[in-house]
Scaffold this active site. Structure first.
Site, short mmCIF file in Angstrom:
data_model
loop_
_atom_site.label_atom_id
_atom_site.label_comp_id
_atom_site.label_asym_id
_atom_site.label_seq_id
_atom_site.Cartn_x
_atom_site.Cartn_y
_atom_site.Cartn_z
N LYS A 1 0.81 -1.21 0.00
CA LYS A 1 0.00 0.00 0.00
C LYS A 1 0.85 1.27 0.00
CE LYS A 1 -4.36 -1.79 1.71
NZ LYS A 1 -3.98 -3.19 2.02
C1 LIG Z 1 -4.59 -4.35 1.38
C2 LIG Z 1 -3.84 -5.64 1.38
C3 LIG Z 1 -4.18 -6.71 0.51
C4 LIG Z 1 -5.37 -6.66 -0.41
O1 LIG Z 1 -5.21 -5.78 -1.47
P1 LIG Z 1 -6.47 -5.30 -2.32
O2 LIG Z 1 -5.95 -4.31 -3.28
O3 LIG Z 1 -7.44 -4.70 -1.32
O4 LIG Z 1 -7.05 -6.50 -2.96
C5 LIG Z 1 -3.39 -7.86 0.53
N1 LIG Z 1 -2.35 -7.97 1.36
C6 LIG Z 1 -1.98 -6.99 2.20
C7 LIG Z 1 -0.82 -7.19 3.12
C8 LIG Z 1 -2.72 -5.78 2.26
O5 LIG Z 1 -2.36 -4.80 3.11
#
Ligand SMILES: *Cc1c(COP(=O)(O)O)cnc(C)c1O
Length: 409
Positions: free
Chosen positions: A77
């Site tokens: 993220k």
């Molecule tokens: C947010 C997140 C996901 C999921 O990603 P999306 O884009 O919401 O599908 C998977 N793994 C981790 C560690 C995350 O923080």
């Protein structure tokens, strides 16, 4: 969604093995962001935001791990949050009032947004999180920065935080005095930079394997933003053979792929908790990319879901046989590759997106491998820092007075 998705030229695709991810990011983004900022500003945004690599590691049997956790909060993220923050700062340059980003968070988004905006001039972040309801790592990541980041610990649950933030956005008098903004996870400025690393992975794969076979991408998914970004890369011309939509027990999308019926429902708690989503906010985007055709979607997406037990078994087995330690989310992606190969006999190279560092989910991972996962320095440093929070009751008046006192000039 963008009105249209540009097809990138073959020269760009051929040059990928020689390019770094920031340069790739700039060349992708400039097709989408033309009028809002000039070339130099966009370079500043991409170089500033995409300042850490996404290395591709060979696991075994033509399975590769794309490590997306080398940013400040140890999860992918960071790519979206950092890009958005810097883009906002460039576009916003000439405003006389600073921007105040107000966010209610249950953990992961808050830490990425806080680090993304940290030190970005002309911006402030105010995070509201529920007392005692976020993990220790997440809390430390959100509350120890200081500077332009303020964390408020609310005596209540996540819904109280959400409600307070909504009240602030609908308070006209407050909005006349402060320039408030949200940092919603479906914001396109957070999605676009997530397409950069798919291109980078393709280039690295060619270098590592010496072949130019189209890979399968396995994407551990919750809200499906990461997978949507991959589909955008595909529409831009990235050669690939399929996406694996890998989920924990919250299997709304794999179920849809199999049955054709979309049944959003409340989420269930799992050990891959950043993917505990029962109503994925990017599902409509995915559908629109295939003009709503279930059949087309099935040609490009393969769904698979896994229980907590399977996830733990996968982490343990891969660790014992290869020495590579996966976090619970990454393990879901890895298991999907195994299942896909068993079911289809596919022998294409497979790239698993590793969405978080195992130390970020140390409580689970340590139990599975029966020893302590090594904690990266930047996480250790953050764990040792002093927590800076303002405690608050879940009443709106207190929040409003605080915001005015802190941000009104
Ligand atoms: C947010 C997140 C996901 C999921 O990603 P999306 O884009 O919401 O599908 C998977 N793994 C981790 C560690 C995350 O923080």
């Amino acid at each position: 969604m963008p009105e249209s998705i540009p097809l990138l030229d073959s020269g760009f695709l051929q040059s990928l093995p020689e390019k770094g991810i920031a340069e790739i990011g700039y060349e992708v983004a400039r097709h989408f962001i033309e009028t809002e900022v000039n070339e130099q500003q966009l370079k500043t945004v991409t170089n500033g935001a995409i300042s850490f690599d996404a290395p591709l590691r060979t696991l075994k049997d033509d399975i590769y791990i794309l490590e997306l956790f080398h940013g400040p909060t140890l999860a992918f993220k960071d790519y979206g949050a950092r890009f958005m923050a810097r883009l906002v700062a460039q576009i916003d340059d000439k405003q006389e009032k600073d921007l105040v980003v107000l966010v209610a968070t249950s953990g992961d988004t808050g830490s990425a947004v806080a680090h993304g905006f940290y030190g970005v001039e002309g911006t402030h972040v105010c995070l509201l999180y529920p007392e005692g309801k976020v993990s220790p790592v997440q809390e430390q990541q959100m509350t120890t920065l200081g500077g332009n980041i303020t964390a408020i610990e609310v005596k209540g649950v996540f819904d109280d935080c959400q409600k307070l933030v909504k009240q602030a956005f609908s308070d006209e008098a407050l909005n006349n005095k402060l320039r408030l903004s949200s940092a919603n996870s479906i914001n396109i400025a957070r999605l676009l930079p997530q397409s950069f690393y798919y291109f980078s992975a393709y280039g690295q794969l060619q270098k590592l394997s010496g072949k130019s076979q189209s890979p399968v991408f396995s994407v551990p998914s919750g809200n499906f933003g990461n997978l949507t970004a991959g589909l955008m890369a595909m529409k831009m011309g990235l050669p690939l053979s399929r996406f694996l939509a890998a989920t924990n027990l919250n299997d709304v999308v794999p179920e849809y792929l199999q049955t054709g019926t979309y049944r959003p429902r409340p989420s269930e708690a799992t050990i891959a908790n950043a993917m505990d989503v029962g109503r994925p906010s990017n599902f409509e985007r995915i559908r629109s990319l295939f003009n709503g055709s279930h059949e087309e979607l099935n040609n490009w997406l393969y769904g698979a879901s896994f229980s907590d037990f399977s996830i733990m078994e996968g982490i343990s087995r891969v660790y014992k046989t290869t020495g590579y330690l996966m976090d619970p989310h990454t393990a879901v992606g890895y298991l999907a590759v195994e299942k896909y190969r068993q079911e289809t006999g596919s022998d294409e190279p497979a790239i698993v997106l590793s969405t978080a560092h195992p130390a970020k989910f140390g409580e689970t991972v340590n139990k599975v491998i029966d020893k302590e996962v090594e904690v990266p320095d930047r996480l250790q440093a953050c764990m040792n820092k002093k927590k800076l929070t303002k405690k608050m009751n879940a009443g709106y008046r207190e929040l409003r007075d605080f915001l005015l006192m802190r941000y009104q000039k």
